[in-house]
Each structure stands twice: as C-alpha cells, then as structure tokens.
Design an enzyme around this catalytic site. Structure first.
Site, PDB file in Angstrom:
ATOM      1  N   GLY A 103       5.730  12.563  -2.927  1.00  0.00           N
ATOM      2  CA  GLY A 103       6.397  11.423  -2.273  1.00  0.00           C
ATOM      3  C   GLY A 103       5.408  10.319  -1.987  1.00  0.00           C
ATOM      4  O   GLY A 103       4.315  10.289  -2.563  1.00  0.00           O
ATOM      5  N   ASN A 104       5.782   9.391  -1.118  1.00  0.00           N
ATOM      6  CA  ASN A 104       4.852   8.331  -0.713  1.00  0.00           C
ATOM      7  C   ASN A 104       5.191   7.893   0.712  1.00  0.00           C
ATOM      8  O   ASN A 104       6.151   8.390   1.303  1.00  0.00           O
ATOM      9  CB  ASN A 104       4.875   7.170  -1.712  1.00  0.00           C
ATOM     10  CG  ASN A 104       6.244   6.521  -1.810  1.00  0.00           C
ATOM     11  OD1 ASN A 104       6.723   5.923  -0.847  1.00  0.00           O
ATOM     12  ND2 ASN A 104       6.895   6.676  -2.964  1.00  0.00           N
ATOM     13  N   TYR A 105       4.400   6.969   1.265  1.00  0.00           N
ATOM     14  CA  TYR A 105       4.497   6.622   2.681  1.00  0.00           C
ATOM     15  C   TYR A 105       5.573   5.590   3.022  1.00  0.00           C
ATOM     16  O   TYR A 105       5.653   5.136   4.153  1.00  0.00           O
ATOM     17  CB  TYR A 105       3.149   6.093   3.180  1.00  0.00           C
ATOM     18  CG  TYR A 105       2.074   7.140   3.254  1.00  0.00           C
ATOM     19  CD1 TYR A 105       2.222   8.246   4.092  1.00  0.00           C
ATOM     20  CD2 TYR A 105       0.914   7.019   2.501  1.00  0.00           C
ATOM     21  CE1 TYR A 105       1.225   9.201   4.167  1.00  0.00           C
ATOM     22  CE2 TYR A 105      -0.087   7.974   2.572  1.00  0.00           C
ATOM     23  CZ  TYR A 105       0.070   9.061   3.410  1.00  0.00           C
ATOM     24  OH  TYR A 105      -0.901  10.015   3.492  1.00  0.00           O
ATOM     25  N   SER A 106       6.374   5.173   2.055  1.00  0.00           N
ATOM     26  CA  SER A 106       7.381   4.149   2.352  1.00  0.00           C
ATOM     27  C   SER A 106       8.338   4.634   3.449  1.00  0.00           C
ATOM     28  O   SER A 106       8.807   5.774   3.426  1.00  0.00           O
ATOM     29  CB  SER A 106       8.183   3.829   1.090  1.00  0.00           C
ATOM     30  OG  SER A 106       9.296   3.032   1.432  1.00  0.00           O
ATOM     31  N   ALA A 141      10.053   2.180  -3.031  1.00  0.00           N
ATOM     32  CA  ALA A 141       8.772   2.616  -3.603  1.00  0.00           C
ATOM     33  C   ALA A 141       9.086   3.829  -4.478  1.00  0.00           C
ATOM     34  O   ALA A 141       9.015   4.977  -4.036  1.00  0.00           O
ATOM     35  CB  ALA A 141       7.799   2.980  -2.492  1.00  0.00           C
TER      36      ALA A 141
END
Ligand code: CTP
Length: 220
Positions: free
Chosen positions: A29-32, A97
């Site tokens: 995943g990512n930090y969005s 994102a």
C-alpha cells in the site's frame, strides 16, 4: 467562485491509496489518506455536481446527497469502476495514489517465513488516468495529479502529455506541509496549453476550491 460550471455535471473522482494483496494478511500500500480527493468531492457536491467517488481504503467517512461512494481495494477494482462510469461523465479527477504494480501471484494461504530471501514478482497495473485521458471525447475533461520529488514541473508536464490530461495538479514532496500526511497542501496547476498557476500552502478544502476555480476559469 465560478460556481455554476459544476452544477448538474457528472464527475468521477478517485481518492486514497490502493492495496495490492500478497496473501490473506498482507498487502502493498502507500501513505495516502484520501483527504485531498474527499475534499474535492465535498466541494463539488456543495456546488450541486453529481459526484461518483471511487475510494481506496481510507479511514474517512463522507455522506452527502450529491455523492455516490464506491469503495474499492485494488488498482484493478478502481480501474474497472472508473471505466464503467466514465462514458457519461463530464469530468474525471484522478487524485488517488494508485499502486503502479501488484504482486503477480496471490498466495491464498499465509506465506510462512521459511526462506532467508523472499522474492515477490510485481506486474504493472493499468493506468486509470492514461486510459481515461485517451478515451475522452469532446466535452469531457480529465484532470490528473502528480507527486514529484525532483524536476517537478518538467516531470508533471511530461505526465500531462503522456496521459493526455487537460491539467495536472502538482504536489512537491519538497514543500513542507504538502503531500500525504498533512491537512494542508501546496500545489501548482499545469494546464494542457502550458500555463502554470502556483498557489500558497493552504488547508485541503481551500486547495480543492482553488483547483475547481482554476478548472472552471480556464477549461470551461
Ligand atoms: N494514476 C492512475 N493509475 C495508475 C497510476 C497513476 O490513474 N495506475 C494517476 C494518479 O491518480 C495521478 C497520476 O496518475 O493522477 C500520477 O500518477 P504517478 O504515479 O505520479 O505517475 P506515473 O505515471 O506512475 O509516473 P511515475 O510514478 O513514474 O512518476
């Protein structure tokens, strides 16, 4: 505010991260947080647009009579939902994102730590902005985002051309207070014809208003 431009328009917005499953308990995943996309959705709904919000996993809640929320998890799910709704939309705003890659194979049982080195092959996800940008017809607008760490303007311009967008909203990770983890953001907007508008650091709802004003004043 050029309010009337958005009234009655059908608008698809992507927001948040995507999660790409590795096994039943793990993902990439990512930090969005989704805050920028949700703020745009809310501002548009207040302007009486019909908003379709295609949201990756976030902690945010949104309820508004002018917003239909579709929750998705992966880039592929987000892609399919956007393709399904885009043909009769007037505008697409791609603020998610999206993970560029996903694991090639999903393990349907938890991966055990038997190996010293574990290799996971990643394959490219479809690019939603690129697909909608190249599918758009006269009267449809497609707006993308770019998060850059270097050669910001040059990279964003190249992204705008390659993805056939009408505008790119650029966040620089070099600006304090901008990007994923803040309530504020500092953006520039690059239009297809080359014009650049720069904005100071603001809270994300004020940034959403700037983006919508810029679209209404320059792309209507
Ligand atoms: N985007 C998308 N689908 C993807 C990847 C990105 O719709 N699979 C959209 C994002 O929502 C954003 C824009 O494309 O509007 C910018 O994405 P970014 O990841 O910065 O660009 P890339 O083309 O992936 O280029 P790079 O990561 O190499 O900078």
């Amino acid at each position: 505010m050029t309010t009337d431009f958005f009234k009655g328009k059908k608008i698809v917005i992507t927001a948040g991260p995507t999660y790409e499953k590795i096994d039943p308990v793990r993902f990439i995943g990512n930090y969005s947080t989704g805050r920028m996309g949700y703020a745009i959705a809310e501002e548009l709904a207040n302007l009486e647009a019909n908003v379709i919000l295609v949201s990756g996993p976030t902690a945010l809640k949104i309820e508004h009579e002018n917003i239909q929320v579709h929750h998705v998890e992966s880039a592929l799910e987000m892609y399919h939902k956007c393709i399904e709704v885009f043909s009769d939309c007037n505008l697409a705003i791609m603020s998610a994102a999206v993970a560029d890659y996903r694991p090639e194979h999903y393990h349907d049982v938890k991966i055990k730590k038997n190996e010293e080195v574990l290799t996971i092959n990643l394959i490219k996800n479809p690019d939603i902005l690129y697909t909608l940008g190249h599918a758009k017809k006269a009267g449809q607008l497609v707006i993308g985002f770019a998060l850059e760490t270097h050669n910001e303007i040059e990279n964003a311009r190249e992204k705008l051309r390659r993805k056939n967008a009408d505008a790119i909203v650029l966040n620089s990770l070099n600006d304090p207070g901008a990007g994923f983890k803040h309530d504020t953001n500092k953006i520039s907007i690059i239009l297809e014809k080359g014009t650049i508008f720069e904005f100071p650091l603001k809270d994300k709802h004020a940034v959403a208003k700037d983006i919508l004003n810029c679209i209404a004043e320059n792309l209507a």
